[in-house]
Design a protein around this motif. Structure first.
Motif, short mmCIF file in Angstrom:
data_model
loop_
_atom_site.label_atom_id
_atom_site.label_comp_id
_atom_site.label_asym_id
_atom_site.label_seq_id
_atom_site.Cartn_x
_atom_site.Cartn_y
_atom_site.Cartn_z
N LEU A 219 8.64 8.68 70.44
CA LEU A 219 9.56 8.03 71.38
C LEU A 219 10.85 7.61 70.68
O LEU A 219 10.84 7.21 69.51
N GLU B 230 10.06 10.98 77.03
CA GLU B 230 9.99 10.04 78.15
C GLU B 230 9.24 10.65 79.33
O GLU B 230 8.50 9.96 80.04
N TRP C 225 5.61 10.60 78.43
CA TRP C 225 5.12 9.22 78.45
C TRP C 225 4.95 8.72 79.88
O TRP C 225 3.99 8.00 80.18
N ALA C 226 5.83 9.10 80.78
CA ALA C 226 5.70 8.70 82.18
C ALA C 226 4.39 9.21 82.78
O ALA C 226 3.74 8.52 83.58
N HIS D 291 1.67 7.00 81.34
CA HIS D 291 1.74 5.68 81.98
C HIS D 291 1.12 5.73 83.37
O HIS D 291 0.36 4.82 83.76
N LEU E 195 12.00 0.62 71.20
CA LEU E 195 11.71 1.36 72.43
C LEU E 195 10.24 1.71 72.51
O LEU E 195 9.61 1.55 73.58
N ARG F 249 7.59 0.58 75.49
CA ARG F 249 6.81 1.51 76.31
C ARG F 249 5.31 1.24 76.18
O ARG F 249 4.58 1.23 77.17
#
Length: 289
Positions: A14, A27, A30-31, A34, A64, A68
């Motif tokens: 990240l 990102e 990672w989304a 998540h 960051l 996250r």
């Protein structure tokens, strides 16, 4: 003993210091993770290092990554990777231009100021989870001496016959691809790896779980399974001057189901039926490990 689930995530890389394309890829992946955590609510998430893009000294990337990971809707435990605290002096089989910043006590201290100790023991139901800072092994640093002492005097005596999972960024030096290779880039330096296994073996760990190679691989070493997770950020590029694994082309993570003394491992990739509904696969951007 009750059943519980754990997501094993590795190498999310990240941050923005690697450029916009790599940041977007990280990102996006990672989304998806998540969303999986929010929807399925695993009991735990363990992230085995390389939380940031490349630079262990980049404070913005570290902040960051912390933001996250802290936002996940499940308890999350982390251990550092070579891009978080620096690398070993010797990495056999790795291109010369990929030899990164060396691990140091100062880098370990900076990382621990954000994350807490790089080695830890957690108890969940009747299981013991052990986190290890693989990057200091074989370094001769004060941080390495503290970790060996902690393992011998505190952590391993606390196992007390319970099922044990060990997590580190790098695997033991027993990988199928590295047989006969000394100090391979893919694993803990050979001498330190043998010392670590000599300490772990009497406690009969169920598995030693790692990342680093961006590849999902499983093998058997003595009484334990060796497991490496795929990278959440994608593959390692092909290089003729690099030994063995190039990593899995598709990002993903592993879902562990722990029941009694058994461990089931399932691979999850963004966009598959077992992943978050409707998640799109991230574009692949290769980079150094």
């Amino acid at each position: 003993m009750t059943s519980f689930t754990l997501l094993h995530v590795s190498d999310p890389h990240l941050g923005h210091s690697g450029g916009d394309q790599r940041a977007h890829q990280a990102e996006t992946a990672w989304a998806s993770l998540h969303a999986e955590v929010a929807r399925n609510r695993p009991d735990l998430v363990v992230i085995t290092g390389d939380l940031v893009v490349d630079d262990p000294d980049d404070r913005a990337d570290r902040a960051l990554a912390h933001a996250r990971i802290s936002a996940l809707e499940a308890p999350a435990y982390v251990v550092p990777g070579n891009h978080d605290v620096g690398d070993h002096t010797t990495r056999s089989g790795l291109p010369v231009d990929w030899h990164g910043s060396r691990v140091s006590d100062a880098r370990v201290d900076a990382w621990e100021a954000t994350w807490g100790p790089g080695h830890w023991l957690r108890e969940h139901d009747d299981w013991v989870l052990l986190g290890i800072n693989a990057q200091v092994l074989g370094s001769g640093l004060a941080a390495e001496a503290r970790q060996w002492e902690w393992l011998e005097l505190v952590a391993l005596p606390a196992v007390s016959g319970r099922p044990l999972l060990v997590f580190s960024h790098e695997s033991l030096d027993t990988r199928p691809e590295t047989e006969g290779t000394v100090d391979s880039w893919m694993s803990i330096p050979t001498e330190a790896s043998r010392r670590l296994w000599a300490m772990l073996e009497p406690h009969r760990p169920i598995a030693v779980c790692a990342g680093h190679t961006h590849r999902h691989l499983e093998w058997t070493h003595g009484c334990a399974r060796g497991i490496t997770a795929p990278s959440l950020s994608g593959a390692i590029p092909h290089r003729n001057d690099m030994t063995a694994a190039e990593g899995d082309q598709r990002p993903g993570w592993l879902r562990y189901t722990l029941d009694n003394r058994t461990l089931r491992v399932d691979r999850v990739a963004p966009g598959t039926p077992t992943g978050p509904a409707g998640a799109a696969s991230a574009p692949l951007v290769s980079h150094s490990i």
